[in-house]
Design a protein around this motif. Sequence first.
Motif, PDB file in Angstrom:
ATOM      1  N   GLY A 304      17.293   3.635  30.447  1.00 15.45           N
ATOM      2  CA  GLY A 304      17.913   4.613  29.862  1.00 15.45           C
ATOM      3  C   GLY A 304      18.638   5.135  31.277  1.00 15.45           C
ATOM      4  N   ALA A 305      18.850   6.402  31.119  1.00 16.23           N
ATOM      5  CA  ALA A 305      19.867   6.932  32.112  1.00 16.23           C
ATOM      6  C   ALA A 305      19.233   6.648  33.777  1.00 16.23           C
ATOM      7  N   GLN A 306      18.328   5.838  33.834  1.00 15.98           N
ATOM      8  CA  GLN A 306      18.324   5.560  35.068  1.00 15.98           C
ATOM      9  C   GLN A 306      18.532   4.520  35.016  1.00 15.98           C
ATOM     10  N   ALA A 307      19.202   3.787  34.460  1.00 13.32           N
ATOM     11  CA  ALA A 307      19.708   2.315  34.784  1.00 13.32           C
ATOM     12  C   ALA A 307      20.944   2.113  36.117  1.00 13.32           C
ATOM     13  N   VAL A 308      21.814   3.188  36.319  1.00 14.66           N
ATOM     14  CA  VAL A 308      22.926   3.212  37.020  1.00 14.66           C
ATOM     15  C   VAL A 308      21.938   3.541  38.900  1.00 14.66           C
ATOM     16  N   ASP A 309      21.078   4.334  38.250  1.00 16.42           N
ATOM     17  CA  ASP A 309      20.787   4.968  39.660  1.00 16.42           C
ATOM     18  C   ASP A 309      19.637   3.575  40.558  1.00 16.42           C
ATOM     19  N   PHE A 310      18.807   2.762  39.494  1.00 16.81           N
ATOM     20  CA  PHE A 310      17.861   1.535  39.641  1.00 16.81           C
ATOM     21  C   PHE A 310      18.491   0.565  40.093  1.00 16.81           C
TER      22      PHE A 310
END
Length: 359
Positions: A304-310
Motif C-alpha cells: 500500500g502506502a509503504q510501497a515507494v519507501d520499501f
Amino acid sequence: MDVQRTGPMPDRLRPSAAARPEPSPRYRVDLNESPFEPSADVREAVRAATAGLNRYPDVADSELAEAVAHHLDVPVAHIAPGAGGVAVLHQTLTALADRGDEVVYPWLSFEGYPILCDLAGARRVPIPLAGADHDLDAMAGAVGERTRAVVVCNPNNPTGTAVRRPALERFLDRIPRHVLVVIDEAYREFVRDPEVPDGIELYRRRPNVAVMRTFSKAYGLAGLRVGFLVAHPPVAEAVRRATLPFSVTAAARAAAVASLRAQQEVRARVDTITARRRRLWTALRGLGWSLPRAEGNFLWLPLGAQAVDFGRRCRQRGVHVRVFPGHGVRVTVGEEAAADIFLSLAAEYVRPPEDRRSA
Ligand SMILES: *Cc1c(COP(=O)(O)O)cnc(C)c1O
C-alpha cells in the motif's frame, strides 16, 4: 513490458561517483526476467544465425510456428508468432478492434494492456481486481455491444494469482461467441496449482479463446523478442496479417526453436525458480505477511502506502524491485542473494511503522 525501464545512461548524463546518490543495483528483480543466461545450445543457434545477418529474415520460414505447433500439439495454422508477447498482443488488438471498440482487461495487471489499447485505437475498459484476483463476474458484466476482446492474465502480473478451472469455465460460458478471450499465459510454465487450467486445453474446445505465450520468461529469451498466439484460424490468420514485416528475426526464431528442443533444461530451470518461490513465500508468511498465492516467477507484497519507501530501501541495498505506488511491490524470483536481502527488509515492514514504534 515495463515501459519505464530506461537503457544505460549516456556518460555525460551520469552523475559523478561522488554525487551518485545510491549504489547501482546489483540485482535486477524488477522485470520478471530469468536469472539464467541462455544455454550453450541456444547461444550456438544464435551464433549460427549471425552468418545471415546481411539478409532479411525469410518471411515464409515456418520453422518456429511448426516447432511451437508440434510442442503444443496444435495445427500450425493456429500459430501466430510475433516479436515478443507484447507484439503478439498488439497484433491481436489491432486485428480485432476498430476505433471505439472496447477491450476489457483486469487492473492492476500487465502495464502493457492500456498502452496496447491506445495503440490499437480501442477504448480501455479496465476492471478492478477483487483483492489480488480477477473479478471475473465484473469482467463478464462489462462486455457490451462494442467489446471485441477480453484479456485474462493467468497468472496475473503483478499480483501472481491465477484463475482456477471452474471459475474460468463459468466466465467463458458467459462471454458471447463473437468476443475473443485472450488468455495471457506469459507465466504458464511456472504454474504449480493443478486447479489452474492450461489455456491450450480451453482453446481446443472454444473457438473464441486464444492463448498468448512468450519466450521471454521461463525460456529466458527476453532480449531476443519472440512470442506467439494460439488461436483458431480466422483469428490466427488475422493476427499473422497484422505482423510488422520482418519483425521476428532469424536469430530470435533460431533461439526459440533451440530452446523448445531443450525442454529438459528449461524445466529444470523453472523447477529451480518455483522452489525458490516457495522458499521465499513461506519465509514471508513466517514473518507474518499475508500474501496472495504466487503462480508466476515473482511475488507480490501488498505494501500500500509503504510501497515507494520499501522500493527505495531495496534499491539502496542493491535490489531493484518493481514499485506500484500506493499498491505494492513486485519482486522477481531470481538470484537467492537478492531474495535474502528482500526478506530481511520485508521483515521490517510486516506492520505499519506506527505499530512498530508503539510496540
Ligand atoms: C512479460 C509479459 C508479457 C510479454 O512479454 P514479452 O517480453 O513481450 O514477450 C505479456 N504479458 C505479461 C503479463 C507479461 O508479464
